[in-house]
Every structure is written in C-alpha cells, then in structure tokens.
Design a protein around this motif. Structure first.
Motif, PDB file in Angstrom:
ATOM      1  N   SER A 169       4.332  20.861 -37.475  1.00 38.37           N
ATOM      2  CA  SER A 169       3.487  20.838 -36.285  1.00 38.37           C
ATOM      3  C   SER A 169       4.328  20.666 -35.018  1.00 38.37           C
ATOM      4  O   SER A 169       5.541  20.438 -35.069  1.00 38.37           O
ATOM      5  N   VAL A 170       3.629  20.734 -33.893  1.00 33.06           N
ATOM      6  CA  VAL A 170       4.268  20.579 -32.587  1.00 33.06           C
ATOM      7  C   VAL A 170       4.973  19.213 -32.485  1.00 33.06           C
ATOM      8  O   VAL A 170       6.028  19.093 -31.852  1.00 33.06           O
ATOM      9  N   ALA A 171       4.407  18.186 -33.129  1.00 34.66           N
ATOM     10  CA  ALA A 171       5.003  16.847 -33.092  1.00 34.66           C
ATOM     11  C   ALA A 171       6.453  16.891 -33.575  1.00 34.66           C
ATOM     12  O   ALA A 171       7.316  16.172 -33.066  1.00 34.66           O
ATOM     13  N   ARG A 172       6.726  17.751 -34.556  1.00 29.36           N
ATOM     14  CA  ARG A 172       8.079  17.865 -35.108  1.00 29.36           C
ATOM     15  C   ARG A 172       9.050  18.407 -34.048  1.00 29.36           C
ATOM     16  O   ARG A 172      10.196  17.985 -33.959  1.00 29.36           O
ATOM     17  N   ILE A 173       8.580  19.348 -33.252  1.00 29.55           N
ATOM     18  CA  ILE A 173       9.415  19.907 -32.172  1.00 29.55           C
ATOM     19  C   ILE A 173       9.710  18.805 -31.143  1.00 29.55           C
ATOM     20  O   ILE A 173      10.849  18.608 -30.732  1.00 29.55           O
ATOM     21  N   LEU A 174       8.651  18.052 -30.781  1.00 31.63           N
ATOM     22  CA  LEU A 174       8.829  16.997 -29.774  1.00 31.63           C
ATOM     23  C   LEU A 174       9.754  15.898 -30.282  1.00 31.63           C
ATOM     24  O   LEU A 174      10.498  15.304 -29.503  1.00 31.63           O
ATOM     25  N   ALA A 175       9.737  15.659 -31.598  1.00 30.38           N
ATOM     26  CA  ALA A 175      10.604  14.620 -32.158  1.00 30.38           C
ATOM     27  C   ALA A 175      12.062  14.981 -31.958  1.00 30.38           C
ATOM     28  O   ALA A 175      12.908  14.105 -31.777  1.00 30.38           O
ATOM     29  N   SER A 176      12.370  16.278 -31.980  1.00 29.79           N
ATOM     30  CA  SER A 176      13.787  16.633 -31.796  1.00 29.79           C
ATOM     31  C   SER A 176      14.149  16.931 -30.347  1.00 29.79           C
ATOM     32  O   SER A 176      15.241  16.618 -29.912  1.00 29.79           O
ATOM     33  N   LYS A 177      13.229  17.478 -29.558  1.00 36.03           N
ATOM     34  CA  LYS A 177      13.617  17.804 -28.171  1.00 36.03           C
ATOM     35  C   LYS A 177      13.199  16.762 -27.140  1.00 36.03           C
ATOM     36  O   LYS A 177      13.675  16.755 -26.014  1.00 36.03           O
ATOM     37  N   GLY A 178      12.271  15.876 -27.514  1.00 34.16           N
ATOM     38  CA  GLY A 178      11.813  14.851 -26.576  1.00 34.16           C
ATOM     39  C   GLY A 178      10.550  15.275 -25.848  1.00 34.16           C
ATOM     40  O   GLY A 178      10.095  16.410 -25.981  1.00 34.16           O
ATOM     41  N   LYS A 179      10.022  14.343 -25.065  1.00 36.42           N
ATOM     42  CA  LYS A 179       8.727  14.570 -24.419  1.00 36.42           C
ATOM     43  C   LYS A 179       8.852  14.842 -22.920  1.00 36.42           C
ATOM     44  O   LYS A 179       7.843  14.915 -22.229  1.00 36.42           O
ATOM     45  N   ALA A 180      10.064  14.946 -22.438  1.00 37.74           N
ATOM     46  CA  ALA A 180      10.249  15.162 -20.991  1.00 37.74           C
ATOM     47  C   ALA A 180       9.686  16.520 -20.581  1.00 37.74           C
ATOM     48  O   ALA A 180       9.869  17.509 -21.290  1.00 37.74           O
ATOM     49  N   VAL A 181       8.978  16.534 -19.454  1.00 34.67           N
ATOM     50  CA  VAL A 181       8.431  17.796 -18.938  1.00 34.67           C
ATOM     51  C   VAL A 181       8.836  17.917 -17.471  1.00 34.67           C
ATOM     52  O   VAL A 181       8.681  16.964 -16.702  1.00 34.67           O
ATOM     53  N   HIS A 182       9.376  19.056 -17.094  1.00 36.67           N
ATOM     54  CA  HIS A 182       9.730  19.276 -15.700  1.00 36.67           C
ATOM     55  C   HIS A 182       8.499  19.789 -14.972  1.00 36.67           C
ATOM     56  O   HIS A 182       7.873  20.766 -15.396  1.00 36.67           O
ATOM     57  N   THR A 183       8.162  19.103 -13.891  1.00 35.34           N
ATOM     58  CA  THR A 183       6.931  19.417 -13.168  1.00 35.34           C
ATOM     59  C   THR A 183       7.219  19.725 -11.701  1.00 35.34           C
ATOM     60  O   THR A 183       8.322  19.470 -11.206  1.00 35.34           O
ATOM     61  N   ILE A 184       6.214  20.256 -11.031  1.00 33.63           N
ATOM     62  CA  ILE A 184       6.311  20.525  -9.601  1.00 33.63           C
ATOM     63  C   ILE A 184       4.908  20.360  -9.000  1.00 33.63           C
ATOM     64  O   ILE A 184       3.910  20.555  -9.712  1.00 33.63           O
ATOM     65  N   ALA A 185       4.858  20.014  -7.712  1.00 34.39           N
ATOM     66  CA  ALA A 185       3.567  19.827  -7.047  1.00 34.39           C
ATOM     67  C   ALA A 185       3.085  21.153  -6.456  1.00 34.39           C
ATOM     68  O   ALA A 185       3.890  22.033  -6.123  1.00 34.39           O
ATOM     69  N   LEU A 186       1.776  21.257  -6.324  1.00 32.23           N
ATOM     70  CA  LEU A 186       1.094  22.475  -5.824  1.00 32.23           C
ATOM     71  C   LEU A 186       1.644  23.025  -4.508  1.00 32.23           C
ATOM     72  O   LEU A 186       1.733  24.227  -4.314  1.00 32.23           O
ATOM     73  N   HIS A 187       1.959  22.088  -3.588  1.00 36.53           N
ATOM     74  CA  HIS A 187       2.332  22.505  -2.235  1.00 36.53           C
ATOM     75  C   HIS A 187       3.808  22.865  -2.084  1.00 36.53           C
ATOM     76  O   HIS A 187       4.220  23.306  -1.019  1.00 36.53           O
ATOM     77  N   ARG A 188       4.612  22.667  -3.124  1.00 40.52           N
ATOM     78  CA  ARG A 188       6.034  23.037  -3.044  1.00 40.52           C
ATOM     79  C   ARG A 188       6.161  24.552  -2.929  1.00 40.52           C
ATOM     80  O   ARG A 188       5.252  25.290  -3.287  1.00 40.52           O
ATOM     81  N   GLY A 219       4.743  16.720 -23.402  1.00 45.23           N
ATOM     82  CA  GLY A 219       5.852  17.593 -23.743  1.00 45.23           C
ATOM     83  C   GLY A 219       5.544  19.030 -23.385  1.00 45.23           C
ATOM     84  O   GLY A 219       4.452  19.346 -22.891  1.00 45.23           O
ATOM     85  N   LEU A 220       6.534  19.881 -23.588  1.00 47.10           N
ATOM     86  CA  LEU A 220       6.339  21.322 -23.372  1.00 47.10           C
ATOM     87  C   LEU A 220       7.158  22.048 -24.428  1.00 47.10           C
ATOM     88  O   LEU A 220       8.332  21.740 -24.633  1.00 47.10           O
ATOM     89  N   VAL A 221       6.511  22.965 -25.136  1.00 42.61           N
ATOM     90  CA  VAL A 221       7.258  23.706 -26.146  1.00 42.61           C
ATOM     91  C   VAL A 221       7.434  25.148 -25.688  1.00 42.61           C
ATOM     92  O   VAL A 221       6.536  25.738 -25.084  1.00 42.61           O
ATOM     93  N   SER A 222       8.624  25.667 -25.965  1.00 40.27           N
ATOM     94  CA  SER A 222       8.910  27.048 -25.580  1.00 40.27           C
ATOM     95  C   SER A 222       8.956  27.903 -26.843  1.00 40.27           C
ATOM     96  O   SER A 222       9.033  27.376 -27.964  1.00 40.27           O
ATOM     97  N   ILE A 223       8.959  29.199 -26.644  1.00 41.89           N
ATOM     98  CA  ILE A 223       9.011  30.103 -27.794  1.00 41.89           C
ATOM     99  C   ILE A 223      10.340  29.900 -28.549  1.00 41.89           C
ATOM    100  O   ILE A 223      10.387  30.011 -29.774  1.00 41.89           O
ATOM    101  N   GLY A 224      11.389  29.530 -27.808  1.00 45.83           N
ATOM    102  CA  GLY A 224      12.688  29.259 -28.446  1.00 45.83           C
ATOM    103  C   GLY A 224      12.599  28.070 -29.386  1.00 45.83           C
ATOM    104  O   GLY A 224      13.158  28.097 -30.490  1.00 45.83           O
ATOM    105  N   ASP A 225      11.875  27.021 -28.969  1.00 42.88           N
ATOM    106  CA  ASP A 225      11.700  25.840 -29.831  1.00 42.88           C
ATOM    107  C   ASP A 225      10.946  26.236 -31.102  1.00 42.88           C
ATOM    108  O   ASP A 225      11.270  25.782 -32.197  1.00 42.88           O
ATOM    109  N   ALA A 226       9.910  27.072 -30.924  1.00 39.72           N
ATOM    110  CA  ALA A 226       9.077  27.476 -32.067  1.00 39.72           C
ATOM    111  C   ALA A 226       9.885  28.318 -33.057  1.00 39.72           C
ATOM    112  O   ALA A 226       9.825  28.100 -34.272  1.00 39.72           O
TER     113      ALA A 226
END
Ligand code: AMP
Length: 142
Positions: A2-21, A113-120
């Motif tokens: 499952s996705v949890a397995r991906i997060l266990a190895s890559k971590g839960k950090a997500v890069h974000t940005i605000a609407l007005h940037r 977290g955020l998963v990419s196609i590369g992680d999958a």
C-alpha cells in the motif's frame, strides 16, 4: 502493498506553495528541490490544488509574462488524493486514468505525504522481484 509502504521509505514531507505565489516562485522551488509538483495549500494546511511542471510549461505557451501569474490561475483545483491504505494497484490505476504523476496522501484531514509515479514503479519492481525470488525458491525446493 500500500501507499503506507512508500511513505515508510520516503517519508511524509510534502513541498507546498500558497495560492498567491507566482509561477516564477513555483518554478524556482521545483528546480531547487528537484521535484515535479507542489501541493497548493491554504492557511490551515488544507489542500487547495496541485501545480506541476506541466502546468508551468502550458502557461508559458501564452508568453513568458505568465511567470508573474499567481499559482491559483494555473493549478488544478480538483485534486485526486489517496490514503495510506490505498493499494499500489489502485494508486497506479488512478495515475493512469487521470494521466498525472503525483498523488497527495491524506491521513484523516491532514496531508501526510505525496507519492509520485517513480515511487510507485520502484515499489512495484521490488514487489515483482520478491515474487519471482519466491517462485525460484519454491521451484528449487520442490
Ligand atoms: P503531472 O503528470 O503530475 O505532472 O500532472 C499533469 C497534470 O495533472 C497537471 O495539470 C497537474 O496539475 C495535474 N495533476 C497532477 N497531479 C494531480 C492529482 N493528483 N489530481 C488531479 N490533477 C493532478
């Protein structure tokens, strides 16, 4: 798996940005972090959209001036998300049907977290390798 397995190895950090940037700020962030998408979040961390490198390229077709536009103008607001319990199969299906390569993960109401196609693909390859090793072991001991 499952996705949890991906997060266990890559971590839960997500890069974000605000609407007005601006798109320029978003492009700089993508380049510096060597990633392909940013999750657009509000003041309370809620998911408002997703902006990928493809959105920036598409915006630039209208002219270089688009780099001054707000992220909100070019992001996708209708974000498909998954849960840690989502299976790898379901995740890959979501990406294939939706034609996108990034899926934010929600745990309760929070971005986890955020998963990419590369992680999958990486996890699927490990899964296939384990399956074929189990098959080889079974044949060797039969
Ligand atoms: P990507 O393949 O992730 O670079 O994204 C391709 C397009 O799909 C871009 O317009 C993104 O804004 C959009 N997109 C990316 N991820 C998602 C997602 N999880 N849900 C909905 N749209 C997305």
């Amino acid at each position: 798996m499952s996705v949890a397995r991906i997060l266990a190895s890559k971590g839960k950090a997500v890069h974000t940005i605000a609407l007005h940037r601006t798109l320029l700020e978003a492009a700089r962030s993508l380049g510096e972090k060597r990633i392909g998408a940013l999750v657009v979040t509000g003041a309370d961390g809620e998911v408002l959209g997703i902006l990928s490198e493809r959105d920036i390229v598409r915006a630039l077709v209208a002219g270089i001036g688009a780099l001054d536009d707000a992220v909100s103008k070019h992001m996708t607001a209708d974000v498909v998300m998954c849960r840690p319990q989502t299976s790898l199969h379901e995740l890959m299906e979501q990406m294939t049907i939706g034609r996108f390569r990034h899926v934010p993960v929600l745990e309760g109401e929070h971005l986890a977290g955020l998963v990419s196609i590369g992680d999958a693909v990486k996890l699927r390859l490990a899964e296939m390798e384990a399956e074929s090793q189990a098959m080889r072991d079974y044949i060797a001991t039969a």
